[in-house]
Motif scaffolding. Structure first.
Motif, PDB file in Angstrom:
ATOM      1  N   ASP A  68     103.823 116.502  98.634  1.00 37.00           N
ATOM      2  CA  ASP A  68     102.524 116.738  98.007  1.00 37.00           C
ATOM      3  C   ASP A  68     102.571 116.212  96.569  1.00 37.00           C
ATOM      4  N   SER A  69     101.604 116.612  95.743  1.00 39.06           N
ATOM      5  CA  SER A  69     101.520 116.025  94.390  1.00 39.06           C
ATOM      6  C   SER A  69     102.700 116.448  93.517  1.00 39.06           C
ATOM      7  N   LYS A  70     103.405 117.510  93.919  1.00 37.20           N
ATOM      8  CA  LYS A  70     104.585 117.938  93.118  1.00 37.20           C
ATOM      9  C   LYS A  70     105.864 117.312  93.690  1.00 37.20           C
ATOM     10  N   THR A  71     106.054 117.453  94.996  1.00 35.46           N
ATOM     11  CA  THR A  71     107.322 116.998  95.595  1.00 35.46           C
ATOM     12  C   THR A  71     107.387 115.478  95.726  1.00 35.46           C
ATOM     13  N   GLY A  72     106.233 114.851  95.900  1.00 32.68           N
ATOM     14  CA  GLY A  72     106.226 113.384  96.022  1.00 32.68           C
ATOM     15  C   GLY A  72     106.813 112.708  94.796  1.00 32.68           C
ATOM     16  N   PRO A  73     106.279 113.009  93.609  1.00 34.96           N
ATOM     17  CA  PRO A  73     106.842 112.418  92.388  1.00 34.96           C
ATOM     18  C   PRO A  73     108.309 112.785  92.151  1.00 34.96           C
ATOM     19  N   GLN A  74     108.698 113.992  92.543  1.00 32.98           N
ATOM     20  CA  GLN A  74     110.118 114.377  92.411  1.00 32.98           C
ATOM     21  C   GLN A  74     110.999 113.458  93.267  1.00 32.98           C
ATOM     22  N   CYS A  75     110.525 113.173  94.486  1.00 35.60           N
ATOM     23  CA  CYS A  75     111.299 112.297  95.381  1.00 35.60           C
ATOM     24  C   CYS A  75     111.343 110.872  94.823  1.00 35.60           C
ATOM     25  N   GLN A  76     110.229 110.435  94.262  1.00 35.95           N
ATOM     26  CA  GLN A  76     110.199 109.077  93.685  1.00 35.95           C
ATOM     27  C   GLN A  76     111.158 108.989  92.498  1.00 35.95           C
ATOM     28  N   LEU A  77     111.197 110.028  91.683  1.00 38.91           N
ATOM     29  CA  LEU A  77     112.144 110.058  90.561  1.00 38.91           C
ATOM     30  C   LEU A  77     113.591 110.031  91.067  1.00 38.91           C
ATOM     31  N   ALA A  78     113.813 110.633  92.221  1.00 38.61           N
ATOM     32  CA  ALA A  78     115.177 110.693  92.786  1.00 38.61           C
ATOM     33  C   ALA A  78     115.583 109.359  93.414  1.00 38.61           C
ATOM     34  N   GLY A  79     114.574 108.484  93.636  1.00 34.22           N
ATOM     35  CA  GLY A  79     114.903 107.146  94.140  1.00 34.22           C
ATOM     36  C   GLY A  79     114.323 106.800  95.496  1.00 34.22           C
ATOM     37  N   VAL A  80     113.393 107.609  96.000  1.00 32.00           N
ATOM     38  CA  VAL A  80     112.835 107.308  97.318  1.00 32.00           C
ATOM     39  C   VAL A  80     111.897 106.108  97.245  1.00 32.00           C
ATOM     40  N   ASP A  81     111.816 105.366  98.358  1.00 35.40           N
ATOM     41  CA  ASP A  81     110.914 104.197  98.407  1.00 35.40           C
ATOM     42  C   ASP A  81     109.615 104.514  99.147  1.00 35.40           C
ATOM     43  N   ILE A  82     109.728 105.331 100.203  1.00 33.86           N
ATOM     44  CA  ILE A  82     108.561 105.583 101.059  1.00 33.86           C
ATOM     45  C   ILE A  82     108.357 107.091 101.210  1.00 33.86           C
ATOM     46  N   LEU A  83     107.133 107.519 100.958  1.00 28.66           N
ATOM     47  CA  LEU A  83     106.772 108.930 101.131  1.00 28.66           C
ATOM     48  C   LEU A  83     105.984 109.091 102.425  1.00 28.66           C
TER      49      LEU A  83
END
Ligand code: DX5
Ligand code: ZN
Length: 223
Positions: free
Chosen positions: A184-199
């Motif tokens: 969601d709007s909180k966990t998505g950006p956290q995953c992107q910061l961690a290095g994820v490419d695709i949500l």
């Protein structure tokens, strides 16, 4: 075959199945061109979803990257049906195969020019995937226990994303990192910061009135 790219992959598991084409079209209208199909068999996960026929109906009607996530036992028995249905990417779970079966399945898919993903459940350690990382195009980190949409994000997924990100750099590998569950709007950006490419996101996106805003919150550019 459409090549994987960094971005958002809406999971149609959360769509309105009585208006599936409209739901997909509304994503395409917002410049989404990758759709995630959660396939469930009632054995590997305690739920049933849909099969190759549904994938075929949407992949033949829309020009989308068809990202198929097999949450099923014995994936080797079904991959050819999903390839015929138009799958561009097929991801299987490491928990459902032996190491030898995994290697055979990966080379089978590669020989058919299909991009290969491998996934692990929240309780499966990252070390389980090490033998396969040089061989796959995608690593799918489950951030919920597979089986149902609408669950809460399991934060240990962030450590796994960071691990796979660093491992890819340290070993000059090329797999994409995808995360699935509770985005969601909180966990998505956290995953992107961690290095994820695709949500992968389902309930955060489908059957909502403010898709454009929600996609923007996940870093998707509409313009
Ligand atoms: C779990 C499914 C879900 C789905 C997304 O087996 O794979 O993670 O894709 O569900 P949401 O985004 O609603 O958590
Ligand atoms: Zn999925």
């Amino acid at each position: 075959m459409k090549k994987l790219y960094p971005g958002i992959a809406p999971s149609i598991l959360a769509a309105d199945f009585s208006h599936l084409a409209d739901n997909v079209q509304s994503m395409i209208d917002h410049r989404i061109s990758m759709i995630h199909f959660d396939i469930m068999d009632g054995h590997f996960v305690p739920n049933l979803s849909f099969g190759p026929a549904l994938v075929q109906s949407l992949s033949s009607q829309f020009s989308i990257l068809t990202d198929v996530h097999l949450m099923i036992e014995k994936p080797a028995l079904y991959v050819d049906a999903f390839i015929r249905a138009g799958a561009d990417v097929i991801t299987f779970h490491v928990e459902t195969v032996s190491e030898e079966e995994a290697r055979t399945l990966i080379s089978h898919l590669r020989s058919l020019n299909v991009q290969v993903g491998i996934s692990l459940k929240p309780n499966t350690p990252v070390e389980t995937l090490l033998p396969f990382l040089p061989l796959v195009d995608l690593v799918l980190v489950m951030s919920v226990e597979p089986g149902f949409g609408g669950q809460s994000f399991i934060t240990s997924a962030l450590d796994k994303i960071k691990f796979f990100f660093q491992y890819r750099q340290d070993h000059q590998l090329h797999y994409f990192i995808e995360v699935d569950g509770g985005i969601d709007s909180k966990t998505g950006p956290q995953c992107q910061l961690a290095g994820v490419d695709i949500l992968v996101a389902g309930s955060f996106l489908f059957q909502k009135t403010d898709i454009k805003h929600r996609l923007t919150l996940l870093g998707h550019s509409i313009s």
